[in-house]
Design a protein around this motif. Structure first.
Motif, mmCIF file in Angstrom:
data_model
loop_
_atom_site.group_PDB
_atom_site.id
_atom_site.type_symbol
_atom_site.label_atom_id
_atom_site.label_comp_id
_atom_site.label_asym_id
_atom_site.label_seq_id
_atom_site.Cartn_x
_atom_site.Cartn_y
_atom_site.Cartn_z
ATOM 1 N N PRO A 151 0.785 -1.231 0.000
ATOM 2 C CA PRO A 151 0.000 0.000 0.000
ATOM 3 C C PRO A 151 0.821 1.287 0.000
ATOM 4 O O PRO A 151 0.260 2.379 0.073
ATOM 5 N N THR A 152 2.144 1.172 -0.080
ATOM 6 C CA THR A 152 2.996 2.358 0.018
ATOM 7 C C THR A 152 2.841 3.231 -1.224
ATOM 8 O O THR A 152 3.091 2.779 -2.341
ATOM 9 N N LEU A 153 2.445 4.465 -1.023
ATOM 10 C CA LEU A 153 2.301 5.406 -2.131
ATOM 11 C C LEU A 153 3.619 6.140 -2.363
ATOM 12 O O LEU A 153 4.369 6.394 -1.411
ATOM 13 N N PRO A 154 3.920 6.521 -3.591
ATOM 14 C CA PRO A 154 5.168 7.244 -3.857
ATOM 15 C C PRO A 154 5.108 8.676 -3.346
ATOM 16 O O PRO A 154 4.040 9.279 -3.260
ATOM 17 N N GLY A 155 6.269 9.210 -2.990
ATOM 18 C CA GLY A 155 6.375 10.629 -2.682
ATOM 19 C C GLY A 155 5.858 11.050 -1.320
ATOM 20 O O GLY A 155 5.508 12.215 -1.132
ATOM 21 N N LEU A 156 5.840 10.133 -0.354
ATOM 22 C CA LEU A 156 5.297 10.497 0.956
ATOM 23 C C LEU A 156 6.265 11.366 1.761
ATOM 24 O O LEU A 156 5.830 12.164 2.590
ATOM 25 N N PHE A 157 7.562 11.193 1.526
ATOM 26 C CA PHE A 157 8.566 11.938 2.280
ATOM 27 C C PHE A 157 9.501 12.657 1.312
ATOM 28 O O PHE A 157 9.653 12.253 0.158
ATOM 29 N N ALA A 158 10.133 13.707 1.796
ATOM 30 C CA ALA A 158 11.061 14.460 0.953
ATOM 31 C C ALA A 158 12.280 13.623 0.585
ATOM 32 O O ALA A 158 12.859 13.787 -0.484
ATOM 33 N N GLY A 159 12.675 12.729 1.469
ATOM 34 C CA GLY A 159 13.771 11.803 1.220
ATOM 35 C C GLY A 159 13.359 10.427 1.702
ATOM 36 O O GLY A 159 12.234 9.987 1.478
ATOM 37 N N ASP A 160 14.269 9.744 2.380
ATOM 38 C CA ASP A 160 13.908 8.471 2.992
ATOM 39 C C ASP A 160 12.990 8.715 4.187
ATOM 40 O O ASP A 160 13.069 9.767 4.836
ATOM 41 N N PRO A 161 12.122 7.764 4.516
ATOM 42 C CA PRO A 161 11.305 7.920 5.720
ATOM 43 C C PRO A 161 12.194 8.086 6.951
ATOM 44 O O PRO A 161 13.296 7.521 7.013
ATOM 45 N N PRO A 162 11.768 8.866 7.929
ATOM 46 C CA PRO A 162 12.559 9.016 9.152
ATOM 47 C C PRO A 162 12.824 7.646 9.787
ATOM 48 O O PRO A 162 11.882 6.867 9.999
ATOM 49 N N ALA A 163 14.080 7.368 10.079
ATOM 50 C CA ALA A 163 14.460 6.037 10.560
ATOM 51 C C ALA A 163 13.688 5.635 11.811
ATOM 52 O O ALA A 163 13.311 4.464 11.976
ATOM 53 N N ALA A 164 13.428 6.611 12.687
ATOM 54 C CA ALA A 164 12.747 6.293 13.943
ATOM 55 C C ALA A 164 11.336 5.769 13.714
ATOM 56 O O ALA A 164 10.793 5.052 14.567
ATOM 57 N N PHE A 165 10.732 6.111 12.564
ATOM 58 C CA PHE A 165 9.342 5.730 12.322
ATOM 59 C C PHE A 165 9.201 4.617 11.287
ATOM 60 O O PHE A 165 8.070 4.232 10.960
ATOM 61 N N VAL A 166 10.315 4.070 10.789
ATOM 62 C CA VAL A 166 10.217 2.988 9.804
ATOM 63 C C VAL A 166 9.494 1.774 10.371
ATOM 64 O O VAL A 166 8.607 1.202 9.703
ATOM 65 N N PRO A 167 9.787 1.316 11.599
ATOM 66 C CA PRO A 167 9.021 0.175 12.138
ATOM 67 C C PRO A 167 7.525 0.473 12.235
ATOM 68 O O PRO A 167 6.695 -0.407 11.957
ATOM 69 N N LEU A 168 7.173 1.683 12.621
ATOM 70 C CA LEU A 168 5.762 2.061 12.703
ATOM 71 C C LEU A 168 5.116 2.042 11.325
ATOM 72 O O LEU A 168 4.008 1.501 11.142
ATOM 73 N N LEU A 169 5.786 2.607 10.327
ATOM 74 C CA LEU A 169 5.248 2.626 8.971
ATOM 75 C C LEU A 169 5.086 1.216 8.429
ATOM 76 O O LEU A 169 4.083 0.894 7.774
#
Length: 262
Positions: A151-169
């Motif tokens: 379900p991941t949509l493109p362009g959600l973050f300016a760069g890579d997702p914040p590392a601290a929230f990758v497990p949550l995502l």
């Protein structure tokens, strides 16, 4: 988690803190957990509520034929269940469109609107060719076997997702129901809330990531021009999911606005 039932649909929500109610409405392909930094930081001053909309998180599956107005009706039931009066209502992306629909049907429940990297529906905010491209992308996403669904949509973050929230995502993505994701995206493609914007009378805050490519700043400027009593805050260097990409700046912006309109 608390729960309210609307016409047989069970809607769960997290509620923390004390004070004026601040209700947070998540985006497509996400659930109430996306608001963890806001639940943690703003509960010292507000009753912060993050729902799992019908079809997401711990809430019931979407009933057949469920529409945008039904999402608004369920959100209204959550606010009414708090018994704290009208709420500051913040919605990100698809959640902002739901918040607008809530205002259309239940303006008495809304103290202020906080519209975050959102749309007046895709039809109401994006060029027709962009809407068509997104619809085709959604169809491709939903056509794969369920075990391959992403379900991941493109362009959600300016760069890579914040590392601290990758497990949550990752956890939220794992729990997305394809039927819900399809309903959200196809409703967005058809929604056009532009007629509502000039009639909004409550104070409205627009919070936008400077580098948002899904809902670019041109959309924010259109909101700013159309809504009479509005304020735009652009968060530098971040993209679409600005509450996770820069939570401290996001929380400060929301806190300041809500304080000013209590």
């Amino acid at each position: 988690m608390a729960m309210v039932q609307v016409s047989g649909v069970e809607i769960t929500y997290a509620r923390v803190g004390h004070g004026p109610p601040l209700v947070l409405v998540h985006g497509a392909g996400l659930d109430g957990r996306m608001w963890q930094p806001q639940l943690a930081d703003l509960a010292d001053e507000f009753t912060v509520v993050a729902w799992d909309e019908p079809g997401a998180g711990r809430s019931s599956d979407l009933p057949v034929g469920f529409g945008l107005a039904d999402f608004a009706r369920c959100l209204a039931a959550v606010i009414e269940a708090l018994r704290l009066g009208p709420a500051h209502v913040a919605g990100l992306s698809w959640g902002g469109t739901v918040a607008l629909e809530l205002y259309r049907h239940h303006p008495e429940l809304v103290r202020t609107l906080i519209l975050v990297d959102t749309y007046a529906g895709w039809k109401g905010s994006l060029p027709p060719e962009e809407v068509a491209a997104r619809v085709e992308g959604a169809k491709r996403m939903l056509a794969v076997p369920r075990e391959l669904f992403d379900p991941t949509l493109p362009g959600l973050f300016a760069g890579d997702p914040p590392a601290a929230f990758v497990p949550l995502l990752d956890a939220m993505a794992h729990d997305v129901r394809p039927e819900t994701m399809g309903a959200q995206l196809f409703m967005m493609a058809e929604a056009d809330e532009r007629d509502l914007l000039p009639a909004i009378t409550v104070p409205t805050l627009l919070v936008w990531g400077e580098l948002d490519v899904r809902s670019p700043l041109s959309v924010a400027y259109a909101f700013e021009d159309a809504i009479p009593n509005t304020e735009l805050v652009v968060l530098p260097g971040v993209g679409h999911v600005s509450n996770l990409e820069t939570p401290k700046r996001f929380n400060h912006t929301v806190r300041k606005f809500c304080r000013a309109h209590e």
